[in-house]
Design a protein around this motif. Structure first.
Motif, short mmCIF file in Angstrom:
data_model
loop_
_atom_site.label_atom_id
_atom_site.label_comp_id
_atom_site.label_asym_id
_atom_site.label_seq_id
_atom_site.Cartn_x
_atom_site.Cartn_y
_atom_site.Cartn_z
N TRP A 1 -1.13 13.60 -4.34
CA TRP A 1 -1.91 12.46 -4.82
C TRP A 1 -1.09 11.21 -4.55
CZ3 TRP A 1 0.08 15.89 -8.63
CH2 TRP A 1 1.07 15.38 -9.47
N TRP A 2 -1.72 10.06 -4.62
CA TRP A 2 -1.04 8.81 -4.31
C TRP A 2 -0.09 8.44 -5.43
CZ3 TRP A 2 -2.31 6.97 0.48
CH2 TRP A 2 -1.68 5.79 0.88
N ASN A 3 1.10 8.01 -5.04
CA ASN A 3 2.14 7.65 -6.01
C ASN A 3 1.97 6.18 -6.41
OD1 ASN A 3 4.45 7.72 -7.62
ND2 ASN A 3 5.80 7.27 -5.88
N TYR A 4 0.93 5.92 -7.17
CA TYR A 4 0.64 4.55 -7.57
C TYR A 4 1.74 4.00 -8.47
CZ TYR A 4 -4.17 5.17 -5.90
OH TYR A 4 -5.29 5.38 -5.13
N GLY A 5 2.37 2.91 -8.06
CA GLY A 5 3.43 2.31 -8.85
C GLY A 5 2.93 1.17 -9.71
N PHE B 1 -6.02 9.31 5.08
CA PHE B 1 -5.28 9.26 3.82
C PHE B 1 -6.17 9.48 2.60
CE2 PHE B 1 -2.60 6.86 6.79
CZ PHE B 1 -1.44 7.62 6.72
N TRP B 2 -7.24 10.24 2.78
CA TRP B 2 -8.08 10.67 1.66
C TRP B 2 -8.14 12.19 1.66
CZ3 TRP B 2 -10.58 7.66 -2.01
CH2 TRP B 2 -10.59 6.28 -1.78
N GLU C 1 0.82 -1.22 0.00
CA GLU C 1 0.00 0.00 0.00
C GLU C 1 0.86 1.27 0.00
OE1 GLU C 1 -3.82 2.01 2.28
OE2 GLU C 1 -2.70 0.38 3.26
N PHE C 2 1.89 1.32 0.84
CA PHE C 2 2.74 2.51 0.94
C PHE C 2 4.09 2.29 0.26
CE2 PHE C 2 -0.27 3.17 4.35
CZ PHE C 2 -0.53 4.53 4.30
N SER D 1 -4.43 10.37 -0.72
CA SER D 1 -3.22 11.19 -0.65
C SER D 1 -2.50 10.93 0.66
CB SER D 1 -3.55 12.68 -0.76
OG SER D 1 -2.39 13.46 -0.52
N PRO D 2 -1.20 10.63 0.61
CA PRO D 2 -0.43 10.44 1.85
C PRO D 2 -0.33 11.70 2.70
CG PRO D 2 0.74 9.51 -0.04
CD PRO D 2 -0.39 10.35 -0.58
N ARG D 3 -0.60 12.85 2.09
CA ARG D 3 -0.52 14.11 2.84
C ARG D 3 -1.70 14.30 3.79
NH1 ARG D 3 2.80 18.03 0.55
NH2 ARG D 3 1.47 19.68 1.39
N ARG D 4 -2.76 13.55 3.62
CA ARG D 4 -4.01 13.81 4.34
C ARG D 4 -4.23 12.73 5.40
NH1 ARG D 4 -4.56 19.02 2.53
NH2 ARG D 4 -3.88 19.04 0.36
N GLN D 5 -3.73 12.97 6.62
CA GLN D 5 -3.57 11.89 7.58
C GLN D 5 -4.52 11.92 8.77
OE1 GLN D 5 0.48 11.16 8.72
NE2 GLN D 5 1.30 11.68 6.71
N ASN D 6 -5.37 12.95 8.90
CA ASN D 6 -6.26 12.98 10.06
C ASN D 6 -7.06 11.68 10.12
OD1 ASN D 6 -8.79 13.47 11.61
ND2 ASN D 6 -7.90 15.50 11.86
N PRO D 7 -6.91 10.89 11.20
CA PRO D 7 -7.53 9.56 11.21
C PRO D 7 -9.05 9.59 11.31
CG PRO D 7 -6.53 10.05 13.34
CD PRO D 7 -6.12 11.16 12.42
N VAL D 8 -9.61 10.71 11.75
CA VAL D 8 -11.07 10.80 11.90
C VAL D 8 -11.73 11.25 10.60
CG1 VAL D 8 -12.97 11.91 13.14
CG2 VAL D 8 -10.85 11.29 14.36
#
Length: 606
Positions: free
Chosen positions: A197-201, A578-579, A110-111, A567-574
């Motif tokens: 945005w997510w760095n999809y490999g 990661f969205w 995932e990461f 997005s990995p930048r958006r981390q607030n768990p509530v």
């Protein structure tokens, strides 16, 4: 005095030059969907390789540059002898589905950012009088490609197509292809390290082996001439042309049938006067069947004809003033994590855009799948197409510029026949400096040298002085729109303060707001001051619309964004987990209250 170059150094230079050519000089075949092909989509074996042990020896020398070329995973050794040490086994390895990214398919990936190897077996019986090309829709980010244990090329760029000719490299019967893919973010690449945005490999778009005649139609352009609605012009390119052969162009519905002799390079330009054309538009997404033929093949396409231009502070489609009722999109499926995998995924997003009342979409922040552009043609959605020159690029690095220019050129060449594309965008939110101005200015010139029939834009920088928003980014002098992002009510100010803002825009050009928006967790409710609530997002949209309507020359917008995206930048768990929650539709497909605010506004704009 001559300098003696050691064999190893010479080998490195030769290999570098080969890779450089492969990375930046490949030109893909136009309209590969119209070709005979063998699809390589499906299940591919994979091996995770964070130390690149399948590529480098313990001295960090690439195996494929050694004297023997032996030692790498690309050899795909199977059934080793009992005394042979082999530290990998593709056939026993797990699989990933192609097209598709690796991050969303396996939890442990995932990461993951790094190197991963793919392998696929296939059977083909090549014909002696045919040519064969292996074509990739996109691989993120850097890839080394090997066929039957031999390197055929390298490529950089996570969103652009590329190909290699393999005519004399295929076996009759059993073959295998191996890719080393690395999605590590690097400061000198396009995009750079920092994105939202997510760095999809992985191998994220279709893979196929194209079959062509010995000399084939490799490229063509069939579009209306600049500012001319009665002249169809363009060119046809035949690869490996023999004896100045004849090619023909047919558009039966327009009663056009022309024959031309190509020159010694297989190239011919044409200009055809015509009278009765049903022009492509969102209200009338008319596509004509176009056939191009040579002595050895016939290619068909569906092409629309339209004009687009600006006059002062207005935008004209087919001579009629238009307002761009848009929304921004990422190449991501919110319902099934990962990149868009199929035409059905893409149609879902564009159908939502149509339901919103859009006549226009911004395909951010990189080149999207060719199928998305063809669907936009079919469904009647104008398109802003963009390259990932995003935020803090290495402006003074010559190789970085070549990379950006290459991605831009490949995207334009692939999609130049799509009527839906009205804007080529050269980047997003790039901070103003003199090196940046030169870099971006050169990209503008690059676009205009390739295609002078569409608008050129970028998301310009803005400055705020109290309640005054100043737009005087010097790049605005070179592009066709006063286009910029602004996040009033979210990153600056409160929703109820937006009526106090004034915009001082230097340019006498149409104003297009390329982004505004606010985050909201679908189903979370409060009053208009409650952060992350649907009501807060709704209030920002209501007040944004009122504010923007006061701007002189306001001719369109693409709010950020249609659907929530990862997005990995958006981390607030509530609220985030990661969205990025700025979508008008949630990752579960639920429409938020702001969706209906924008829908009502677009319904009121005629």
């Amino acid at each position: 005095m001559l300098q003696i170059i050691k064999r190893k150094e010479l080998l490195s230079i030769i290999t570098f030059c080969t890779i450089f050519i492969n990375v930046f000089a490949q030109k893909t075949i136009q309209n590969n969907s119209s070709r005979e092909k063998l699809s390589l989509n499906g299940e591919w074996n994979y091996i995770i390789d964070p130390y690149q042990m399948g590529y480098l020896d313990y001295r960090l020398e690439p195996f494929d540059m050694s004297k023997t070329g032996k030692g790498g995973f690309y050899e795909n050794i199977t059934n080793p002898g009992k005394s042979e040490k082999v530290e990998y086994d593709f056939d026993s390895a797990p699989t990933l589905t192609v097209p598709g990214d690796w991050n969303s398919q396996k939890e442990k990936l995932e990461f993951y950012e790094g190197t991963l190897w793919y392998k696929r077996d296939f059977v083909i019986n090549p014909e002696k009088d045919k040519r064969y090309f292996i074509h990739f829709g996109a691989v993120n980010y850097e890839s080394n490609i090997y066929l039957n244990g031999k390197k055929i090329g390298s490529h950089k760029g996570g969103f652009t197509p590329f190909q290699f000719e393999v005519t004399n490299k295929l076996n009759t019967g059993d073959n295998f292809i191996v890719l080393m893919v690395d999605n590590t973010r690097k400061v000198d690449e396009i995009p750079t390290i920092n994105t939202d945005w997510w760095n999809y490999g992985g191998i994220t778009r279709d893979v196929s082996i194209l079959e062509t005649p010995q000399n084939f139609i490799s490229d063509y352009k069939v579009q209306l001439a600049k500012d001319e609605n009665k002249i169809i012009e363009g060119y046809i390119q035949v690869d490996n042309s023999k004896n100045k052969e004849t090619v023909s162009l047919e558009i039966p519905e327009l009663k056009i049938k022309k024959e031309y002799k190509v020159d010694e390079n297989g190239f011919v330009k044409f200009s055809i006067p015509t009278k009765k054309i049903s022009y492509w538009s969102p209200e009338n997404p008319k596509l004509y069947e176009v056939s191009i033929s040579s002595d050895q093949e016939k290619i068909t396409d569906k092409i629309g004809f339209r004009t687009i231009k600006t006059v002062g502070k207005d935008i004209f489609l087919n001579g009629n003033s238009i307002f761009l009722k848009g929304i921004s999109l990422h190449d991501e499926n919110p319902l099934i994590k990962g990149r868009l995998r199929s035409e059905a995924d893409m149609r879902m997003l564009l159908t939502w855009a149509k339901e919103l009342g859009c006549n226009y979409v911004r395909l951010a922040h990189y080149t999207h799948d060719e199928k998305m552009l063809r669907l936009a043609d079919e469904m009647g959605l104008m398109v802003w197409a963009e390259v990932p020159v995003y935020w803090t690029i290495s402006w003074t690095n010559a190789e970085t510029y070549k990379n950006a220019a290459n991605q831009l050129e490949v995207g334009i060449e692939r999609d130049k026949n799509r009527a839906s594309v009205i804007i080529w965008s050269i980047g997003n939110e790039t901070p103003v400096t003199e090196p940046r101005n030169v870099f971006m200015g050169n990209l503008v010139d690059k676009v205009r040298s390739i295609d002078n029939t569409r608008l050129v834009a970028a998301a310009l920088e803005v400055e705020r002085e109290g309640y005054t928003v100043v737009v005087d980014d010097p790049l605005g002098d070179k592009i066709d729109l006063a286009s910029f992002n602004e996040y009033g009510g979210w990153y600056w100010g409160k929703p109820e303060e937006l009526d106090k803002y004034e915009f001082h825009i230097k340019f006498d050009k149409p104003v297009v707001i390329s982004e505004f928006g606010a985050g909201a967790l679908a189903g979370y409710h409060g009053d208009k001051d409650t952060m992350w609530s649907e009501e807060h997002q709704e209030a920002i949209y209501i007040n944004q619309i009122k504010m923007l309507e006061k701007i002189d020359g306001f001719r369109g917008m693409t709010p950020w964004i249609l659907v929530d995206f990862r997005s990995p930048r958006r981390q607030n768990p509530v609220y985030q987990d990661f969205w990025n929650r700025k979508g008008l539709i949630s990752n579960n497909g639920v429409k938020k209250k702001a969706f209906y605010v924008l829908k009502a506004y677009y319904e009121s704009k005629k």
